[in-house]
Design an enzyme around this catalytic site. Structure first.
Site, PDB file in Angstrom:
ATOM      1  N   CYS A  59     -14.876  -9.777  44.879  1.00 48.95           N
ATOM      2  CA  CYS A  59     -13.567  -9.711  44.386  1.00 48.95           C
ATOM      3  C   CYS A  59     -13.256  -8.443  44.076  1.00 48.95           C
ATOM      4  O   CYS A  59     -13.772  -7.349  43.517  1.00 48.95           O
ATOM      5  CB  CYS A  59     -13.521 -10.416  43.037  1.00 48.95           C
ATOM      6  SG  CYS A  59     -11.938  -9.871  42.075  1.00 48.95           S
ATOM      7  N   GLY A  60     -12.218  -7.759  44.955  1.00 47.35           N
ATOM      8  CA  GLY A  60     -11.719  -6.256  44.847  1.00 47.35           C
ATOM      9  C   GLY A  60     -11.335  -5.959  43.205  1.00 47.35           C
ATOM     10  O   GLY A  60     -11.511  -4.921  42.822  1.00 47.35           O
ATOM     11  N   HIS A  61     -10.704  -6.944  42.840  1.00 44.23           N
ATOM     12  CA  HIS A  61      -9.897  -6.698  41.425  1.00 44.23           C
ATOM     13  C   HIS A  61     -11.151  -6.527  40.484  1.00 44.23           C
ATOM     14  O   HIS A  61     -10.953  -5.788  39.633  1.00 44.23           O
ATOM     15  CB  HIS A  61      -8.866  -7.613  40.987  1.00 44.23           C
ATOM     16  CG  HIS A  61      -7.674  -7.617  41.981  1.00 44.23           C
ATOM     17  ND1 HIS A  61      -6.898  -6.722  41.878  1.00 44.23           N
ATOM     18  CD2 HIS A  61      -7.051  -8.624  42.901  1.00 44.23           C
ATOM     19  CE1 HIS A  61      -5.834  -6.784  42.741  1.00 44.23           C
ATOM     20  NE2 HIS A  61      -6.101  -8.077  43.340  1.00 44.23           N
ATOM     21  N   CYS A  62     -11.906  -7.244  40.651  1.00 42.15           N
ATOM     22  CA  CYS A  62     -13.201  -7.502  39.675  1.00 42.15           C
ATOM     23  C   CYS A  62     -14.013  -6.065  39.689  1.00 42.15           C
ATOM     24  O   CYS A  62     -14.430  -5.659  38.765  1.00 42.15           O
ATOM     25  CB  CYS A  62     -14.485  -8.483  40.037  1.00 42.15           C
ATOM     26  SG  CYS A  62     -13.501 -10.319  39.835  1.00 42.15           S
TER      27      CYS A  62
END
Length: 130
Positions: A59-62
């Site tokens: 996950c990029g946001h993570c």
């Protein structure tokens, strides 16, 4: 069709090779939570506030969130406990806690409550409503 198949193979290899988001070692301010240890660590601790992040390695946001999360955990070490759970590897606990997307952060208060139906002890979750 051949390009589509190659794209699927590439996507699968990228997901499979995702680097772990956190380094859980003895010096880390963030505790690794799993299906196996979640109840013991959370319900067994009736004195601490816990902040728990549910994430996925891909996950990029993570990945963006992790830097700030580690900084907050380090700054509040000894005051608030921080945990992180890879929700993809631990679907039972993530599902039981209502995780539907990544990253999800939940705040667990120190008091314990007994579920009237199962008798299991758990901590109340403070839901964000902003």
């Amino acid at each position: 069709m051949r390009a589509y198949r190659a794209l699927l193979v590439l996507a699968a290899s990228l997901v499979a090779s995702a680097q772990p988001l956190y380094d859980f070692d003895a010096t880390s301010p963030v505790v690794e939570l799993t299906d196996a240890n979640f109840d013991e660590l959370m319900s067994g601790d009736a004195t601490s506030v816990w902040v728990v992040e549910y994430y996925a390695d891909w996950c990029g946001h993570c990945k963006q969130f992790a830097k700030g999360y580690l900084k907050a955990a380090d700054s509040l070490r000894g005051i608030v406990k921080f945990g992180a759970m890879n929700a993809e590897n631990n679907p039972k606990t993530a599902s039981a806690n209502g995780v539907q997307g990544y990253p999800t952060v939940k705040l667990y208060m120190p008091e314990l409550r007994r579920n009237p139906y199962t008798g299991k002890l758990n901590k109340p979750v403070v839901e964000y409503s902003g």
